[in-house]
Design a protein around this motif. Sequence first.
Motif, PDB file in Angstrom:
ATOM      1  N   ASP A   1       0.939  -1.302   0.097  1.00  0.00           N
ATOM      2  CA  ASP A   1      -0.099   0.051  -0.113  1.00  0.00           C
ATOM      3  C   ASP A   1       0.892   1.198   0.043  1.00  0.00           C
ATOM      4  OD1 ASP A   1      -2.329  -1.570  -0.005  1.00  0.00           O
ATOM      5  OD2 ASP A   1      -2.314  -1.556   2.223  1.00  0.00           O
ATOM      6  N   VAL A   2       1.890   1.229   0.837  1.00  0.00           N
ATOM      7  CA  VAL A   2       2.891   2.354   0.782  1.00  0.00           C
ATOM      8  C   VAL A   2       3.384   2.723  -0.754  1.00  0.00           C
ATOM      9  CG1 VAL A   2       5.224   3.146   1.540  1.00  0.00           C
ATOM     10  CG2 VAL A   2       3.811   1.787   3.000  1.00  0.00           C
ATOM     11  N   TRP A   3       3.801   1.713  -1.482  1.00  0.00           N
ATOM     12  CA  TRP A   3       4.150   1.940  -2.767  1.00  0.00           C
ATOM     13  C   TRP A   3       2.872   2.512  -3.638  1.00  0.00           C
ATOM     14  CZ3 TRP A   3       8.214   2.719  -5.699  1.00  0.00           C
ATOM     15  CH2 TRP A   3       8.039   2.984  -7.247  1.00  0.00           C
ATOM     16  N   GLN A   4       1.629   1.943  -3.545  1.00  0.00           N
ATOM     17  CA  GLN A   4       0.547   2.512  -4.113  1.00  0.00           C
ATOM     18  C   GLN A   4       0.254   3.873  -4.169  1.00  0.00           C
ATOM     19  OE1 GLN A   4       0.968  -0.487  -6.460  1.00  0.00           O
ATOM     20  NE2 GLN A   4      -1.286   0.156  -6.796  1.00  0.00           N
ATOM     21  N   VAL A   5       0.201   4.260  -2.823  1.00  0.00           N
ATOM     22  CA  VAL A   5      -0.203   5.525  -2.402  1.00  0.00           C
ATOM     23  C   VAL A   5       0.795   6.694  -2.713  1.00  0.00           C
ATOM     24  CG1 VAL A   5      -0.755   7.161  -0.430  1.00  0.00           C
ATOM     25  CG2 VAL A   5      -1.697   4.720  -0.381  1.00  0.00           C
ATOM     26  N   GLY A   6       1.945   6.406  -2.596  1.00  0.00           N
ATOM     27  CA  GLY A   6       3.306   7.180  -2.807  1.00  0.00           C
ATOM     28  C   GLY A   6       3.392   7.326  -4.456  1.00  0.00           C
ATOM     29  N   SER A   7       3.547   6.408  -5.211  1.00  0.00           N
ATOM     30  CA  SER A   7       3.537   6.316  -6.591  1.00  0.00           C
ATOM     31  C   SER A   7       2.491   7.065  -7.277  1.00  0.00           C
ATOM     32  CB  SER A   7       3.944   5.041  -7.213  1.00  0.00           C
ATOM     33  OG  SER A   7       2.565   4.302  -7.095  1.00  0.00           O
ATOM     34  N   ALA A   8       1.274   7.186  -6.643  1.00  0.00           N
ATOM     35  CA  ALA A   8       0.205   7.970  -7.264  1.00  0.00           C
ATOM     36  C   ALA A   8       0.425   9.455  -7.143  1.00  0.00           C
ATOM     37  CB  ALA A   8      -0.897   7.410  -6.742  1.00  0.00           C
ATOM     38  N   ILE A   9       1.253   9.793  -6.336  1.00  0.00           N
ATOM     39  CA  ILE A   9       1.445  11.390  -5.880  1.00  0.00           C
ATOM     40  C   ILE A   9       2.005  12.058  -7.323  1.00  0.00           C
ATOM     41  CG2 ILE A   9       2.638  13.079  -4.764  1.00  0.00           C
ATOM     42  CD1 ILE A   9       2.513  11.293  -2.224  1.00  0.00           C
ATOM     43  N   ASN A  10       2.892  11.689  -7.665  1.00  0.00           N
ATOM     44  CA  ASN A  10       3.557  12.085  -9.094  1.00  0.00           C
ATOM     45  C   ASN A  10       3.988  11.001  -9.821  1.00  0.00           C
ATOM     46  OD1 ASN A  10       4.755  13.752 -10.977  1.00  0.00           O
ATOM     47  ND2 ASN A  10       6.270  14.297  -9.606  1.00  0.00           N
ATOM     48  N   PRO A  11       3.316  10.209 -10.676  1.00  0.00           N
ATOM     49  CA  PRO A  11       3.878   9.017 -11.331  1.00  0.00           C
ATOM     50  C   PRO A  11       4.986   9.153 -12.305  1.00  0.00           C
ATOM     51  CG  PRO A  11       1.585   9.131 -11.505  1.00  0.00           C
ATOM     52  CD  PRO A  11       1.957  10.528 -10.767  1.00  0.00           C
ATOM     53  N   THR A  12       5.135  10.535 -12.957  1.00  0.00           N
ATOM     54  CA  THR A  12       6.278  10.700 -13.825  1.00  0.00           C
ATOM     55  C   THR A  12       7.384  11.398 -13.139  1.00  0.00           C
ATOM     56  OG1 THR A  12       5.176  12.805 -14.430  1.00  0.00           O
ATOM     57  CG2 THR A  12       4.582  10.938 -15.741  1.00  0.00           C
ATOM     58  N   GLY A  13       7.222  11.637 -11.856  1.00  0.00           N
ATOM     59  CA  GLY A  13       8.220  12.291 -11.166  1.00  0.00           C
ATOM     60  C   GLY A  13       9.250  11.110 -10.721  1.00  0.00           C
ATOM     61  N   ARG A  14      10.438  11.700 -10.442  1.00  0.00           N
ATOM     62  CA  ARG A  14      11.785  10.749 -10.164  1.00  0.00           C
ATOM     63  C   ARG A  14      11.676   9.953  -8.910  1.00  0.00           C
ATOM     64  NH1 ARG A  14      16.176  14.512  -9.322  1.00  0.00           N
ATOM     65  NH2 ARG A  14      16.707  14.275 -11.592  1.00  0.00           N
ATOM     66  N   ALA A  15      11.823   8.567  -9.135  1.00  0.00           N
ATOM     67  CA  ALA A  15      11.563   7.763  -7.894  1.00  0.00           C
ATOM     68  C   ALA A  15      13.080   7.358  -7.310  1.00  0.00           C
ATOM     69  CB  ALA A  15      10.853   6.666  -8.320  1.00  0.00           C
ATOM     70  N   LEU A  16      13.825   6.967  -8.327  1.00  0.00           N
ATOM     71  CA  LEU A  16      15.253   6.529  -7.944  1.00  0.00           C
ATOM     72  C   LEU A  16      16.501   7.191  -8.409  1.00  0.00           C
ATOM     73  CD1 LEU A  16      14.918   2.418  -7.894  1.00  0.00           C
ATOM     74  CD2 LEU A  16      14.358   4.012  -5.902  1.00  0.00           C
ATOM     75  N   MET A  17      17.634   7.551  -7.969  1.00  0.00           N
ATOM     76  CA  MET A  17      18.808   7.504  -8.446  1.00  0.00           C
ATOM     77  C   MET A  17      19.925   6.614  -8.392  1.00  0.00           C
ATOM     78  SD  MET A  17      18.985  11.694  -7.766  1.00  0.00           S
ATOM     79  CE  MET A  17      20.256  12.176  -9.068  1.00  0.00           C
ATOM     80  N   TYR A  18      20.665   6.286  -9.266  1.00  0.00           N
ATOM     81  CA  TYR A  18      21.602   5.272  -9.024  1.00  0.00           C
ATOM     82  C   TYR A  18      22.998   5.621  -9.880  1.00  0.00           C
ATOM     83  CZ  TYR A  18      18.899   2.989 -12.658  1.00  0.00           C
ATOM     84  OH  TYR A  18      18.279   2.732 -14.014  1.00  0.00           O
ATOM     85  N   MET A  19      23.964   5.015  -9.274  1.00  0.00           N
ATOM     86  CA  MET A  19      25.136   5.242 -10.319  1.00  0.00           C
ATOM     87  C   MET A  19      25.168   4.286 -11.459  1.00  0.00           C
ATOM     88  SD  MET A  19      29.285   4.748  -8.918  1.00  0.00           S
ATOM     89  CE  MET A  19      29.241   6.699  -8.521  1.00  0.00           C
ATOM     90  N   ILE A  20      25.829   4.997 -12.599  1.00  0.00           N
ATOM     91  CA  ILE A  20      25.583   4.163 -13.955  1.00  0.00           C
ATOM     92  C   ILE A  20      26.937   3.553 -13.838  1.00  0.00           C
ATOM     93  CG2 ILE A  20      25.448   4.590 -16.444  1.00  0.00           C
ATOM     94  CD1 ILE A  20      24.783   7.451 -15.811  1.00  0.00           C
ATOM     95  N   GLN A  21      26.764   2.070 -13.820  1.00  0.00           N
ATOM     96  CA  GLN A  21      27.872   1.042 -14.045  1.00  0.00           C
ATOM     97  C   GLN A  21      29.508   1.526 -13.446  1.00  0.00           C
ATOM     98  OE1 GLN A  21      27.321  -2.055 -14.492  1.00  0.00           O
ATOM     99  NE2 GLN A  21      25.207  -1.561 -14.795  1.00  0.00           N
ATOM    100  N   ASN A  22      29.186   2.118 -12.050  1.00  0.00           N
ATOM    101  CA  ASN A  22      30.617   2.223 -11.535  1.00  0.00           C
ATOM    102  C   ASN A  22      31.133   3.510 -12.040  1.00  0.00           C
ATOM    103  OD1 ASN A  22      30.475   0.066  -9.868  1.00  0.00           O
ATOM    104  ND2 ASN A  22      31.443  -1.134 -11.337  1.00  0.00           N
TER     105      ASN A  22
END
Length: 553
Positions: A77-98
């Motif tokens: 439910d946490v994911w469902q409610v949070g992702s509905a706030i701004n579906p096209t907004g940034r969710a994750l940031m991660y390093m590109i292959q070191n």
Amino acid sequence: MEVDALTIVLTIAIAVVLGYIKFNKSEPDVHPLLLQQQASVTPIRCEGESAIHRSKSVPHGSPLSKQPSEKVKTLYDVWQVGSAINPTGRALMYMIQNQFGYTDTTYEQLDRKIAGFGTSLIKETGLKPKTETPIGLLTQYTQESFVAQQAFYRYSFVTVPIHDLRNKDLLIDIANQTKMKVLVATHKVLPLLLPALKECPSIKTVIVIGIYISEQQKAEAAQHNVKLLKFADMEYQGASNPLPAVKPDPEDLAMINYNTKSTSLSKGVMLTHANLVAAMTAFNLSLPGPRKFTNKDRLLSHFSIGDVIAVWMTGAIILAGGSIVFPSGLMKNVLHDSQATTPTVFASTPVILEKIQEALQLTYGQGSMFRQAYASKLALLRNNRVTTTSLWDFIGLGEVRSRLGGKVKLIVTTNPTKADTIEYIRAAMGIHVISTYGRTETSGIVTSRNMYDYSNTPQLGAPVGCNEVKLIDDEESGYSCSDEPNPRGEILIRGPNVMKGYFKKPNATSAALDQDGWFHSGELGSFHANGTLELLGKKKKKKTAKDSSPGQE
């Protein structure tokens, strides 16, 4: 109208004085009276026990905090409610292959990955949802492990994080206790994992996070009737025709956590969705109104995949529609990761915070300007004020703050963090710090220090809203709840964040959880007059028969 030079000089002088007064005002961030009693305390107590302490937000007679709303009862439910706030907004940031650069993923894109991986997991392995099936995670806390965990929540599987990626015996111990059939592992651990498979007969599938699996590795796994699958392929293949979610219930298991790096009689803590949602809810409630998380917040966490705090901290940011940064995982890159991603919330272990202090002190601490600026900011802190708008923040400390990206407004850590490290962060960087105390058995939280309590005391804060805390007399240590000036004894916790029990160990469970639902922590503490808890060490263990093995229980 002509203005003479004296008038101009006087005007500038007055402006400078007024600006200095404004930027260096010493009014406290919160009135000291509000910190004199930080807990709700029962007026009576039982013999051999202290009074029961609660959060002031949930006084005695009211229900403890369980969930943020009727819509949010599970981590799915946490994911469902949070992702509905701004579906096209940034969710994750991660390093590109070191590489020294970061990419990002939106909530919509991430949702497809979660559904895709979960679908392939079911189709490739034959696992049945809603059967409390344990799946191992032998990896760092990365975007892939995050996707895997969210898929487990969506299709009602159980996460089993394994803390030590280099301990083959621990892996074997946990795999055999849980009888896991599937393991998600980073490609870096394959040299350790593949030889261990002969001693883990239940494992039939290993899902590998990484670009490349060699034919030799596939052949070695096949010798033990184990197939190796690529994580990225599963995300992609399942996304084309995803299965509908199989929603968990609040009392379903979400995690079996072996919070240890040792082997021999390891105890798996069973945590339900309701446990972890309660912990997340209580932490959110402990934040002052202006500091509540929003969809503008970004979390950078250095806690490992096995640290329960990572689960509810991540959940708190997701629920607000914010974003999450996954660091490179290298100690030497800690400051670079933060500068590159500009988080607003920084969650980290005491060791990493102490290393940050050492690095910044080595770089800036010898300069006379820094020393003068720090002394002035320390004086403000002594007057109960943390700020980034003093005069010294503009001329002496701006670069220091920028080393964490310049936008961090809150650091969350755990006990024990050195008092001078917390003081350094508050004064030199103008960042608020919250130190929490918890156990894996209590979903990683019991108390949380008030954000505005800047005293240099060893207190761990008052109970959060999901649990209540009391002490009982402890004969071995000589501590008593009648001790003056503060009661002392073993710390007991009760509430919806307390574990379901230890996996396949009923004897250990009954020893830790009494009939009234109190978890006996085995740790000693003291309550201060303001309602906060201080940790005094571990309880001495009595010599008893060892807990029997899983097969005997």
